[in-house]
Design a protein around this motif. Structure first.
Motif, PDB file in Angstrom:
ATOM      1  N   PRO A 270       0.804  -1.227   0.000  1.00 46.21           N
ATOM      2  CA  PRO A 270       0.000   0.000   0.000  1.00 46.21           C
ATOM      3  C   PRO A 270       0.837   1.278   0.000  1.00 46.21           C
ATOM      4  O   PRO A 270       0.426   2.274  -0.579  1.00 46.21           O
ATOM      5  CB  PRO A 270      -0.852  -0.112   1.266  1.00 46.21           C
ATOM      6  N   VAL A 271       2.017   1.235   0.645  1.00 46.68           N
ATOM      7  CA  VAL A 271       2.884   2.415   0.654  1.00 46.68           C
ATOM      8  C   VAL A 271       4.250   2.009   0.118  1.00 46.68           C
ATOM      9  O   VAL A 271       4.796   0.983   0.528  1.00 46.68           O
ATOM     10  CB  VAL A 271       3.068   2.972   2.087  1.00 46.68           C
ATOM     11  N   ARG A 272       4.782   2.793  -0.807  1.00 49.48           N
ATOM     12  CA  ARG A 272       6.125   2.517  -1.321  1.00 49.48           C
ATOM     13  C   ARG A 272       7.023   3.722  -1.102  1.00 49.48           C
ATOM     14  O   ARG A 272       6.589   4.858  -1.267  1.00 49.48           O
ATOM     15  CB  ARG A 272       6.086   2.249  -2.826  1.00 49.48           C
ATOM     16  N   SER A 273       8.278   3.427  -0.769  1.00 49.47           N
ATOM     17  CA  SER A 273       9.281   4.481  -0.706  1.00 49.47           C
ATOM     18  C   SER A 273      10.084   4.454  -2.010  1.00 49.47           C
ATOM     19  O   SER A 273      10.059   5.394  -2.796  1.00 49.47           O
ATOM     20  CB  SER A 273      10.174   4.264   0.514  1.00 49.47           C
ATOM     21  N   ASP A 274      10.777   3.339  -2.290  1.00 44.14           N
ATOM     22  CA  ASP A 274      11.517   3.228  -3.552  1.00 44.14           C
ATOM     23  C   ASP A 274      10.528   3.243  -4.713  1.00 44.14           C
ATOM     24  O   ASP A 274       9.616   2.426  -4.759  1.00 44.14           O
ATOM     25  CB  ASP A 274      12.318   1.922  -3.593  1.00 44.14           C
ATOM     26  N   PRO A 275      10.703   4.162  -5.648  1.00 41.36           N
ATOM     27  CA  PRO A 275       9.705   4.317  -6.708  1.00 41.36           C
ATOM     28  C   PRO A 275       9.608   3.103  -7.637  1.00 41.36           C
ATOM     29  O   PRO A 275      10.624   2.516  -8.014  1.00 41.36           O
ATOM     30  CB  PRO A 275      10.217   5.530  -7.491  1.00 41.36           C
ATOM     31  N   VAL A 276       8.380   2.746  -7.972  1.00 41.40           N
ATOM     32  CA  VAL A 276       8.109   1.680  -8.931  1.00 41.40           C
ATOM     33  C   VAL A 276       7.123   2.246  -9.953  1.00 41.40           C
ATOM     34  O   VAL A 276       6.117   2.856  -9.589  1.00 41.40           O
ATOM     35  CB  VAL A 276       7.491   0.453  -8.218  1.00 41.40           C
ATOM     36  N   LYS A 277       7.437   2.046 -11.228  1.00 38.89           N
ATOM     37  CA  LYS A 277       6.522   2.522 -12.266  1.00 38.89           C
ATOM     38  C   LYS A 277       5.351   1.561 -12.360  1.00 38.89           C
ATOM     39  O   LYS A 277       5.546   0.351 -12.477  1.00 38.89           O
ATOM     40  CB  LYS A 277       7.254   2.609 -13.609  1.00 38.89           C
ATOM     41  N   ILE A 278       4.144   2.084 -12.274  1.00 43.12           N
ATOM     42  CA  ILE A 278       2.999   1.175 -12.304  1.00 43.12           C
ATOM     43  C   ILE A 278       2.175   1.274 -13.586  1.00 43.12           C
ATOM     44  O   ILE A 278       1.397   0.388 -13.883  1.00 43.12           O
ATOM     45  CB  ILE A 278       2.093   1.327 -11.063  1.00 43.12           C
ATOM     46  N   ALA A 279       2.349   2.357 -14.342  1.00 43.66           N
ATOM     47  CA  ALA A 279       1.600   2.461 -15.599  1.00 43.66           C
ATOM     48  C   ALA A 279       2.259   3.470 -16.520  1.00 43.66           C
ATOM     49  O   ALA A 279       3.018   4.344 -16.077  1.00 43.66           O
ATOM     50  CB  ALA A 279       0.154   2.878 -15.332  1.00 43.66           C
ATOM     51  N   GLY A 280       1.970   3.327 -17.793  1.00 44.15           N
ATOM     52  CA  GLY A 280       2.445   4.288 -18.785  1.00 44.15           C
ATOM     53  C   GLY A 280       1.325   4.548 -19.775  1.00 44.15           C
ATOM     54  O   GLY A 280       0.426   3.724 -19.948  1.00 44.15           O
ATOM     55  N   ALA A 281       1.358   5.728 -20.409  1.00 43.42           N
ATOM     56  CA  ALA A 281       0.335   6.050 -21.402  1.00 43.42           C
ATOM     57  C   ALA A 281       0.960   6.967 -22.434  1.00 43.42           C
ATOM     58  O   ALA A 281       1.942   7.660 -22.149  1.00 43.42           O
ATOM     59  CB  ALA A 281      -0.857   6.733 -20.735  1.00 43.42           C
ATOM     60  N   GLY A 282       0.394   6.962 -23.625  1.00 39.76           N
ATOM     61  CA  GLY A 282       0.978   7.817 -24.649  1.00 39.76           C
ATOM     62  C   GLY A 282       0.015   8.113 -25.774  1.00 39.76           C
ATOM     63  O   GLY A 282      -1.018   7.467 -25.940  1.00 39.76           O
ATOM     64  N   GLY A 283       0.374   9.142 -26.523  1.00 36.16           N
ATOM     65  CA  GLY A 283      -0.376   9.534 -27.709  1.00 36.16           C
ATOM     66  C   GLY A 283       0.588  10.242 -28.630  1.00 36.16           C
ATOM     67  O   GLY A 283       1.778  10.314 -28.335  1.00 36.16           O
ATOM     68  N   PRO A 284       0.094  10.785 -29.741  1.00 40.66           N
ATOM     69  CA  PRO A 284       0.979  11.434 -30.708  1.00 40.66           C
ATOM     70  C   PRO A 284       1.774  12.594 -30.107  1.00 40.66           C
ATOM     71  O   PRO A 284       2.885  12.874 -30.537  1.00 40.66           O
ATOM     72  CB  PRO A 284       0.014  11.955 -31.781  1.00 40.66           C
ATOM     73  N   ALA A 285       1.212  13.281 -29.096  1.00 39.55           N
ATOM     74  CA  ALA A 285       1.862  14.505 -28.620  1.00 39.55           C
ATOM     75  C   ALA A 285       2.407  14.420 -27.200  1.00 39.55           C
ATOM     76  O   ALA A 285       3.081  15.340 -26.746  1.00 39.55           O
ATOM     77  CB  ALA A 285       0.875  15.665 -28.712  1.00 39.55           C
ATOM     78  N   ALA A 286       2.118  13.357 -26.482  1.00 38.90           N
ATOM     79  CA  ALA A 286       2.523  13.334 -25.075  1.00 38.90           C
ATOM     80  C   ALA A 286       2.756  11.919 -24.565  1.00 38.90           C
ATOM     81  O   ALA A 286       2.154  10.963 -25.052  1.00 38.90           O
ATOM     82  CB  ALA A 286       1.446  14.005 -24.218  1.00 38.90           C
ATOM     83  N   THR A 287       3.661  11.826 -23.583  1.00 37.15           N
ATOM     84  CA  THR A 287       3.929  10.555 -22.919  1.00 37.15           C
ATOM     85  C   THR A 287       3.707  10.737 -21.425  1.00 37.15           C
ATOM     86  O   THR A 287       4.155  11.722 -20.844  1.00 37.15           O
ATOM     87  CB  THR A 287       5.397  10.129 -23.156  1.00 37.15           C
ATOM     88  N   PHE A 288       3.000   9.793 -20.817  1.00 37.93           N
ATOM     89  CA  PHE A 288       2.705   9.853 -19.382  1.00 37.93           C
ATOM     90  C   PHE A 288       3.313   8.636 -18.687  1.00 37.93           C
ATOM     91  O   PHE A 288       3.298   7.539 -19.241  1.00 37.93           O
ATOM     92  CB  PHE A 288       1.191   9.806 -19.127  1.00 37.93           C
ATOM     93  N   ALA A 289       3.808   8.849 -17.462  1.00 38.02           N
ATOM     94  CA  ALA A 289       4.241   7.728 -16.629  1.00 38.02           C
ATOM     95  C   ALA A 289       3.636   7.911 -15.249  1.00 38.02           C
ATOM     96  O   ALA A 289       3.543   9.039 -14.749  1.00 38.02           O
ATOM     97  CB  ALA A 289       5.761   7.689 -16.535  1.00 38.02           C
TER      98      ALA A 289
END
Ligand code: ZN
Ligand code: ZN
Length: 340
Positions: A270-289
């Protein structure tokens, strides 16, 4: 998309949920206008919904109160308001007492028990989920600190809020038992401030350090930011931030959203200190993490470029601590950091 809590069809794309919002809670010509005193027991017996399928909010709360009184959760002389807090779904700015249809609210109650929760879900069609209020605010106070949740007793407690922005409205879904109460207001200074900062600085990278369900990112990203990073140490925020990218995909111009963990997997930590990527998203103009971790440790994972960071910490009233955190983050990651 499938609801991660109940597997049902609780989550709709933003444009579908927003459609017809103007009329959703207003009475039809046949609707009753029942308004009951909140500080007395209800003298009201259940009545069927209007021909439009909806009932005034107070009638629904009166039914909930009656079940809780019959089960013994409430004494016969307790006021209506002791039944709990009805959180309407979707939440939006209300101009008058709302008229609610089936599955239109989640009940949050300190006094409700499992026995009455089951009855409420079976007998009161407007209630989609019943949550026992544990007394605290769900989530964490700081990374490494303690955390708590409420308890889902019956039904599904996933609900959405609709926030107005300077551009298109944005929708944030969340699970009520793991998230603090957030309700749209006519004037939202955090959204306005975040939009202004984004316009003013025109960042290449936007970092939402404590993103919650994601409303500030969803407002900012509409100004066209090439790289967006969202983060929250609490699973109940980080996971739903990812869901909300998918929900608002049309508004944000996203073509794909990829989850690296399931909700149940996230719930195990439920709580994390060391960062873990849980999702990514993207389109023609932008990238999200979307990351789950301590925002202070995200620096190495931020893309290069002109950086704007929003730091929306709990406890804004502790000005000195906020300023310390803001300055410390600026030293660590550079760029512009602001508290919304
Ligand atoms: Zn659900
Ligand atoms: Zn009606």
């Amino acid at each position: 998309m499938e609801c991660p809590v109940c597997g049902g069809r609780c989550i709709l794309p933003a444009e579908e949920l927003i459609e017809g919002l103007e009329e959703r809670y207003s009475p039809c010509p046949d609707c009753r206008e029942t308004v009951l005193p909140k500080t007395a027991p209800p003298a009201f017996r259940p009545q069927p919904p209007c021909t439009c399928g909806r009932r005034p909010l107070d009638e629904i709360v009166a039914d909930i109160w009656t079940i809780m009184a019959e089960t013994g959760d409430l004494a016969p002389d307790e006021p209506l308001m002791n039944a709990g807090v009805p959180l309407i779904h979707p939440g939006c700015v209300l101009k008058a007492p709302p008229h609610i249809g089936p599955d239109g609210l989640v009940l949050l109650s300190k006094k409700v028990t499992k026995a009455s929760a089951d009855r409420i879900i079976n007998e009161v069609a407007e209630v989609r989920g019943v949550v026992r209020d544990s007394g605290g605010v769900p989530g964490i106070t700081d990374v490494g600190g303690t955390w708590q949740t409420h308890e889902l007793l019956a039904g599904c407690d996933v609900r959405a809020n609709i926030f107005e922005t300077e551009n298109k409205p944005v929708v944030t879904y969340l699970q009520q038992s793991v998230f603090h109460i957030e309700f749209p207001r006519a004037f939202d200074p955090k959204i306005i401030n975040t939009s202004m900062q984004t316009l003013m600085h025109g960042p290449e990278v936007f970092f939402d350090a404590c993103c919650g369900a994601g409303r500030l990112t969803l407002a900012a990203a509409q100004y066209g930011i090439p790289q967006v990073v969202m983060n929250d140490a609490w699973f109940g925020a980080a996971y739903w931030a990812a869901v909300n990218l998918e929900v608002n995909k049309t508004t944000l111009g996203l073509t794909n959203v990829e989850y690296l963990f399931s909700y149940d997997e996230c719930r195990k930590t439920p709580v994390r200190s060391d960062p873990v990527k849980i999702a990514g998203a993207g389109g023609p103009a932008a990238t999200f993490a979307v990351w789950q971790g301590d925002f202070r440790l995200l620096g190495p994972y931020l893309p290069a470029g002109h950086l704007l960071t929003v730091l929306d910490l709990f406890g804004k009233e502790e000005h000195e601590r906020m300023e310390r955190e803001e300055e410390a983050l600026r030293q660590r990651i550079g760029g512009i950091v602001f508290i919304p």
